[in-house]
Write an enzyme that holds these catalytic residues in place. Structure first.
Site, mmCIF file in Angstrom:
data_model
loop_
_atom_site.group_PDB
_atom_site.id
_atom_site.type_symbol
_atom_site.label_atom_id
_atom_site.label_comp_id
_atom_site.label_asym_id
_atom_site.label_seq_id
_atom_site.Cartn_x
_atom_site.Cartn_y
_atom_site.Cartn_z
ATOM 1 N N GLN A 126 0.845 -1.190 0.000
ATOM 2 C CA GLN A 126 0.000 0.000 0.000
ATOM 3 C C GLN A 126 0.883 1.244 0.000
ATOM 4 O OE1 GLN A 126 -1.244 -1.898 3.730
ATOM 5 N NE2 GLN A 126 -3.205 -0.913 3.359
ATOM 6 N N SER A 129 0.575 6.468 3.500
ATOM 7 C CA SER A 129 1.104 7.565 4.316
ATOM 8 C C SER A 129 2.174 8.358 3.576
ATOM 9 C CB SER A 129 1.701 7.016 5.617
ATOM 10 O OG SER A 129 0.699 6.444 6.429
ATOM 11 N N SER A 161 5.078 -0.903 3.866
ATOM 12 C CA SER A 161 5.496 -2.242 4.289
ATOM 13 C C SER A 161 5.993 -3.065 3.107
ATOM 14 C CB SER A 161 4.323 -2.985 4.952
ATOM 15 O OG SER A 161 3.847 -2.277 6.062
ATOM 16 N N GLU A 244 -7.479 -4.228 6.388
ATOM 17 C CA GLU A 244 -6.174 -4.204 7.039
ATOM 18 C C GLU A 244 -6.289 -4.602 8.508
ATOM 19 O OE1 GLU A 244 -2.546 -1.146 6.846
ATOM 20 O OE2 GLU A 244 -4.332 -0.283 7.783
ATOM 21 N N GLU A 372 -4.453 4.437 19.435
ATOM 22 C CA GLU A 372 -5.315 5.567 19.791
ATOM 23 C C GLU A 372 -6.428 5.748 18.761
ATOM 24 O OE1 GLU A 372 -1.593 5.734 21.884
ATOM 25 O OE2 GLU A 372 -2.013 5.588 19.744
#
Length: 389
Positions: A126, A129, A161, A244, A372
């Site tokens: 992917q 980011s 990754s 994911e 979070e």
């Protein structure tokens, strides 16, 4: 102690499958050592296992799968628990990218790529980011501009990754700046071997390079590589993130992100004579509980997926669990190995592995969406709490 095999996995079909799988492992993998594993050998083993009918278990036959049940996948997870090192890490390719292609791809995209993904002929990653867009993926700035009959992609992605080992990627790019930022995004398939793609490994504190930064310098891509619709990338992304979390936490392709090291640590604690020490036995018990809860929720989620019962929010639940289990494994291994975790002899492989778990466990609470963020999703989508509460 209870393994997954004790949970309604005893009918004759499953028993025969278990015997067949166990026999194949014994003939093809069990005699090998993890240290002998290479990227080439893992891919070859994946191909041979697929050709033997032992991969792609729950996928439909028209997409190259075996059309078996979620219970068969659970049996596979049980039997392959100690041999995951022999196969490529499949969570990204098979657990995340393949379901996203299935959900949004054209018939040609699905029939061309998914069987090759299941067999291991293609490895995917992917491109999400960016340096200025980590968790806030609506802020991505990598652009794809239509020039003639091609899209030209320019930008930078980070924390990708296994990019060095991958052939193709699903990239979230900006195709328009005239609309709301969510509406200007598109998901597109990028050939990582194409001119203009540069991959730079990022070395972690463990010495490994599981993540990479990827530079895209006027990479040309056909419009046929778009997944879904132009400007519809946000919907594709949301589905991808759901896949994911399920893949990393529920073991939909076999291995979870956290290492299942309970049995290994019990044996090691006996060898080192520390298993009766209260703080060691308590840590091992905590680890057992964390990992078995994940196992059971994995079974629950895989069965729900099989019956087309949406389980998206539970993906966040098990993703939080992978981080907790990885931390429990690191704590238990450090207590078992003791001071050797900080400084070990070259012959003490167990202490070296304990040190590796200590250094690598924070990744499990960051990769695939931070703990979070997952807790926010749980609060809003599972508990029904209002935003900001």
């Amino acid at each position: 102690m209870t393994s997954n095999s004790d949970f309604d996995l005893s009918d004759l079909d499953l028993s025969a499958f278990r015997v067949r799988l166990r026999t194949w492992i014994g003939e093809n993998i069990a005699h090998l050592a993890p240290a002998s594993s290479t990227e080439d050998s893992r891919r070859e083993t994946n191909q041979r296992m697929y050709d033997a009918g032992l991969l792609g278990l729950t996928w439909p036959t028209e997409l190259g799968g075996r059309a078996l049940s979620a219970a068969h996948q659970t049996v596979w997870n049980d039997e392959m628990r100690d041999y995951q090192w022999s196969l490529p890490y499949s969570a990204v390719t098979v657990g995340i990218c393949a379901p996203t292609v299935r959900d949004f791809g054209t018939t040609e995209q699905k029939t061309r790529h998914i069987p090759r993904m299941l067999r291991g002929d293609e490895r995917w990653t992917q491109l999400l980011s960016e340096p200025g867009a980590g968790s806030d993926l609506a802020s991505v700035s990598t652009t794809a501009t239509l020039q003639g009959d091609e899209y030209v992609i320019t930008g930078q992605k980070v924390w990708t990754s296994l990019a060095v080992e991958s052939d193709l990627a699903l990239a979230l790019v900006r195709t328009s700046r005239e609309e709301r930022r969510h509406n200007g995004l598109t998901m597109i398939v990028v050939d990582l071997k194409a001119p203009g793609v540069e991959i730079r490994p990022l070395r972690e504190i463990t010495g490994e390079t599981n993540f990479n930064e990827v530079f895209l310098d006027e990479v040309k891509v056909s419009p046929e590589a778009i997944l879904g619709e132009v400007g519809g990338g946000w919907a594709v992304l949301i589905a991808m993130l759901t896949h994911e979390r399920l893949a990393l936490g529920a073991g939909t392709t076999g291995s979870r992100m956290d290492a299942d090291v309970f049995e290994t640590l019990v044996e090691l604690s006996r060898d080192r004579g520390v298993i009766d020490e209260p703080h060691v036995s308590a840590a091992l018990l905590d680890l057992y509980i964390e990992q078995r809860i994940l196992d059971l929720n994995g079974i629950r989620i895989r069965r729900a997926i099989e019956t087309s019962n949406p389980q998206g929010p539970l993906g966040s639940f098990v993703k939080v669990g992978t981080g907790a289990a990885a931390e429990a494994a690191a704590r238990a291994s450090a207590l078992v190995a003791g001071k050797a975790t900080m400084a070990w002899s070259a012959k003490d492989a167990a202490a070296q592995e304990a040190a590796h778990l200590m250094l690598s466990f924070p990744m499990a609470s960051i990769a695939g969406g931070t703990t979070e963020i997952q807790k926010n999703a749980i609060a809003e989508r599972l508990l029904g709490l209002p935003r900001g509460s």
